[in-house]
Design a protein around this motif. Structure first.
Motif, PDB file in Angstrom:
ATOM      1  N   HIS A   1       4.662  -8.545   3.810  1.00 40.18           N
ATOM      2  CA  HIS A   1       3.787  -8.208   2.681  1.00 40.18           C
ATOM      3  C   HIS A   1       4.610  -7.960   1.417  1.00 40.18           C
ATOM      4  O   HIS A   1       4.260  -8.423   0.322  1.00 40.18           O
ATOM      5  CB  HIS A   1       2.966  -6.955   2.990  1.00 40.18           C
ATOM      6  CG  HIS A   1       1.857  -7.158   3.973  1.00 40.18           C
ATOM      7  ND1 HIS A   1       2.070  -7.245   5.334  1.00 40.18           N
ATOM      8  CD2 HIS A   1       0.512  -7.288   3.794  1.00 40.18           C
ATOM      9  CE1 HIS A   1       0.914  -7.427   5.955  1.00 40.18           C
ATOM     10  NE2 HIS A   1      -0.050  -7.449   5.057  1.00 40.18           N
TER      11      HIS A   1
ATOM     12  N   VAL B   1       9.197 -15.381   8.294  1.00 39.21           N
ATOM     13  CA  VAL B   1       8.300 -16.150   9.157  1.00 39.21           C
ATOM     14  C   VAL B   1       9.106 -16.883  10.230  1.00 39.21           C
ATOM     15  O   VAL B   1       8.739 -16.897  11.408  1.00 39.21           O
ATOM     16  CB  VAL B   1       7.458 -17.142   8.334  1.00 39.21           C
ATOM     17  CG1 VAL B   1       6.659 -18.071   9.254  1.00 39.21           C
ATOM     18  CG2 VAL B   1       6.499 -16.392   7.405  1.00 39.21           C
TER      19      VAL B   1
ATOM     20  N   THR C   1       1.180 -19.246  -1.059  1.00 48.24           N
ATOM     21  CA  THR C   1      -0.157 -19.380  -0.480  1.00 48.24           C
ATOM     22  C   THR C   1      -0.241 -20.624   0.395  1.00 48.24           C
ATOM     23  O   THR C   1      -0.726 -20.577   1.533  1.00 48.24           O
ATOM     24  CB  THR C   1      -1.218 -19.446  -1.588  1.00 48.24           C
ATOM     25  OG1 THR C   1      -1.211 -18.216  -2.328  1.00 48.24           O
ATOM     26  CG2 THR C   1      -2.609 -19.667  -1.007  1.00 48.24           C
TER      27      THR C   1
ATOM     28  N   ALA D   1      -1.993 -19.023   8.555  1.00 49.22           N
ATOM     29  CA  ALA D   1      -2.618 -17.805   8.039  1.00 49.22           C
ATOM     30  C   ALA D   1      -4.135 -17.926   8.109  1.00 49.22           C
ATOM     31  O   ALA D   1      -4.693 -19.000   7.904  1.00 49.22           O
ATOM     32  CB  ALA D   1      -2.182 -17.560   6.594  1.00 49.22           C
ATOM     33  N   TRP D   2      -4.798 -16.812   8.403  1.00 51.14           N
ATOM     34  CA  TRP D   2      -6.262 -16.796   8.492  1.00 51.14           C
ATOM     35  C   TRP D   2      -6.860 -16.969   7.103  1.00 51.14           C
ATOM     36  O   TRP D   2      -6.765 -16.076   6.262  1.00 51.14           O
ATOM     37  CB  TRP D   2      -6.753 -15.482   9.095  1.00 51.14           C
ATOM     38  CG  TRP D   2      -6.299 -15.237  10.495  1.00 51.14           C
ATOM     39  CD1 TRP D   2      -6.015 -16.180  11.443  1.00 51.14           C
ATOM     40  CD2 TRP D   2      -6.079 -13.963  11.118  1.00 51.14           C
ATOM     41  NE1 TRP D   2      -5.632 -15.583  12.611  1.00 51.14           N
ATOM     42  CE2 TRP D   2      -5.663 -14.220  12.452  1.00 51.14           C
ATOM     43  CE3 TRP D   2      -6.204 -12.645  10.688  1.00 51.14           C
ATOM     44  CZ2 TRP D   2      -5.365 -13.202  13.343  1.00 51.14           C
ATOM     45  CZ3 TRP D   2      -5.902 -11.624  11.584  1.00 51.14           C
ATOM     46  CH2 TRP D   2      -5.493 -11.903  12.887  1.00 51.14           C
TER      47      TRP D   2
ATOM     48  N   LEU E   1      -1.553 -13.289   3.200  1.00 46.90           N
ATOM     49  CA  LEU E   1      -2.272 -14.297   2.421  1.00 46.90           C
ATOM     50  C   LEU E   1      -3.114 -13.646   1.320  1.00 46.90           C
ATOM     51  O   LEU E   1      -3.224 -14.187   0.214  1.00 46.90           O
ATOM     52  CB  LEU E   1      -3.161 -15.133   3.345  1.00 46.90           C
ATOM     53  CG  LEU E   1      -3.918 -16.287   2.675  1.00 46.90           C
ATOM     54  CD1 LEU E   1      -2.944 -17.272   2.044  1.00 46.90           C
ATOM     55  CD2 LEU E   1      -4.806 -17.011   3.679  1.00 46.90           C
TER      56      LEU E   1
ATOM     57  N   THR F   1      -3.854  -8.920   4.573  1.00 47.75           N
ATOM     58  CA  THR F   1      -2.849  -9.804   5.160  1.00 47.75           C
ATOM     59  C   THR F   1      -1.908 -10.322   4.068  1.00 47.75           C
ATOM     60  O   THR F   1      -2.203 -10.205   2.871  1.00 47.75           O
ATOM     61  CB  THR F   1      -3.525 -11.010   5.844  1.00 47.75           C
ATOM     62  OG1 THR F   1      -4.152 -11.829   4.830  1.00 47.75           O
ATOM     63  CG2 THR F   1      -4.560 -10.558   6.867  1.00 47.75           C
TER      64      THR F   1
ATOM     65  N   ILE G   1       2.456 -13.735  10.885  1.00 47.10           N
ATOM     66  CA  ILE G   1       1.992 -14.186   9.579  1.00 47.10           C
ATOM     67  C   ILE G   1       0.644 -13.577   9.212  1.00 47.10           C
ATOM     68  O   ILE G   1       0.268 -13.534   8.038  1.00 47.10           O
ATOM     69  CB  ILE G   1       1.925 -15.731   9.553  1.00 47.10           C
ATOM     70  CG1 ILE G   1       1.990 -16.236   8.118  1.00 47.10           C
ATOM     71  CG2 ILE G   1       0.688 -16.245  10.264  1.00 47.10           C
ATOM     72  CD1 ILE G   1       2.254 -17.706   8.015  1.00 47.10           C
ATOM     73  N   ASN G   2      -0.073 -13.088  10.212  1.00 49.89           N
ATOM     74  CA  ASN G   2      -1.386 -12.466   9.966  1.00 49.89           C
ATOM     75  C   ASN G   2      -1.356 -10.952  10.182  1.00 49.89           C
ATOM     76  O   ASN G   2      -2.406 -10.339  10.423  1.00 49.89           O
ATOM     77  CB  ASN G   2      -2.440 -13.099  10.874  1.00 49.89           C
ATOM     78  CG  ASN G   2      -2.738 -14.537  10.477  1.00 49.89           C
ATOM     79  OD1 ASN G   2      -3.018 -14.818   9.318  1.00 49.89           O
ATOM     80  ND2 ASN G   2      -2.666 -15.446  11.438  1.00 49.89           N
TER      81      ASN G   2
ATOM     82  N   LEU H   1       1.887 -20.198   3.628  1.00 53.25           N
ATOM     83  CA  LEU H   1       1.258 -19.330   4.625  1.00 53.25           C
ATOM     84  C   LEU H   1       0.109 -20.045   5.332  1.00 53.25           C
ATOM     85  O   LEU H   1      -0.071 -19.914   6.547  1.00 53.25           O
ATOM     86  CB  LEU H   1       0.750 -18.055   3.955  1.00 53.25           C
ATOM     87  CG  LEU H   1       1.821 -17.096   3.422  1.00 53.25           C
ATOM     88  CD1 LEU H   1       1.175 -15.940   2.676  1.00 53.25           C
ATOM     89  CD2 LEU H   1       2.707 -16.574   4.550  1.00 53.25           C
TER      90      LEU H   1
END
Length: 231
Positions: free
Chosen positions: A23, A38, A67, A75-76, A55, A53, A44-45, A70
């Motif tokens: 973060h 990563v 962005t 990423a979600w 993202l 998160t 990643i989430n 990820l």
């Protein structure tokens, strides 16, 4: 203090100095550190205290490169924080049109549903007036409240944003934007103009395909004009 763009990149061991290293690297827009973390196995989430998160943070800063990275790493795209904010909401709050376009092209929910997590929230939704109900704001609301980006609002509307949805306080995005503002004028015009059948067909096809399949549109053996139409 961050180094100037032309200077050397600071090598910071986030895992030893801070909680939520990924973060923090995203917040500092340190792409090389994000990649390192990563690659070293960080989730990643991973969710921050308020279910934010990495993202979410990338979209709020408007960093398109991070962005996109990820998202490519899984990423979600529709992750919801404790106040129901999605990465698209944060991109809208930050006024990043490019992040908004990227998320929508990959299938982000333009009208994310209210996320209920406790019986108390369920009761509140059914009419019990309590202060504990979560805020229900769509990306369009976040634009009206924060960035006031007309370009981002137009993109959202093209992707099916519903201008009639209300917050838990009963306000539409137009009402939040303020009477006579450019945003309110845009939303009022959209409310009064019926959309074409082609517009609704496009949105329906995109919903049926879903985020995963939308990423593979360029691989389909269909005319380029149809790929562009769906994107």
């Amino acid at each position: 203090m961050m180094e100037a763009a032309a200077g050397p990149v600071l090598e910071i061991d986030y895992s030893r100095t801070q909680l939520f290293p990924l973060h923090n690297a995203v917040a500092m827009r340190n792409f090389s550190e994000v990649q390192r973390l990563v690659d070293s196995g960080y989730n990643i989430n991973e969710q921050h205290y308020d279910r934010v998160t990495p993202l979410h943070m990338a979209c709020l800063t408007g960093d398109v490169e991070i962005t996109q990275y990820l998202l490519q790493k899984g990423a979600w795209i529709n992750a919801q924080s404790i106040d129901n904010s999605t990465p698209l909401c944060d991109a809208c709050a930050g006024g990043s049109v490019e992040c908004v376009k990227l998320l929508l092209n990959l299938g982000a929910a333009v009208n994310p549903p209210l996320l209920l997590s406790t019986p108390l929230h369920e009761a509140a939704l059914r009419g019990v007036k309590v202060n504990a109900i979560k805020n229900h704001k769509t990306p369009l609301h976040y634009i009206a409240m924060n960035s006031k980006s007309i370009d981002a609002a137009r993109v959202l509307l093209q992707y099916g944003a519903d201008p009639y949805l209300r917050t838990n306080s009963g306000l539409t995005a137009r009402q939040i934007a303020g009477q006579g503002s450019d945003m309110a004028i845009l939303l009022a015009a959209f409310e009064c103009t019926p959309q074409s059948l082609a517009h609704f067909c496009r949105l329906t096809i995109r919903r049926q395909l879903g985020p995963r399949r939308l990423k593979s549109l360029n691989r389909l053996e269909i005319p380029t004009i149809l790929v562009h139409y769906l994107q």
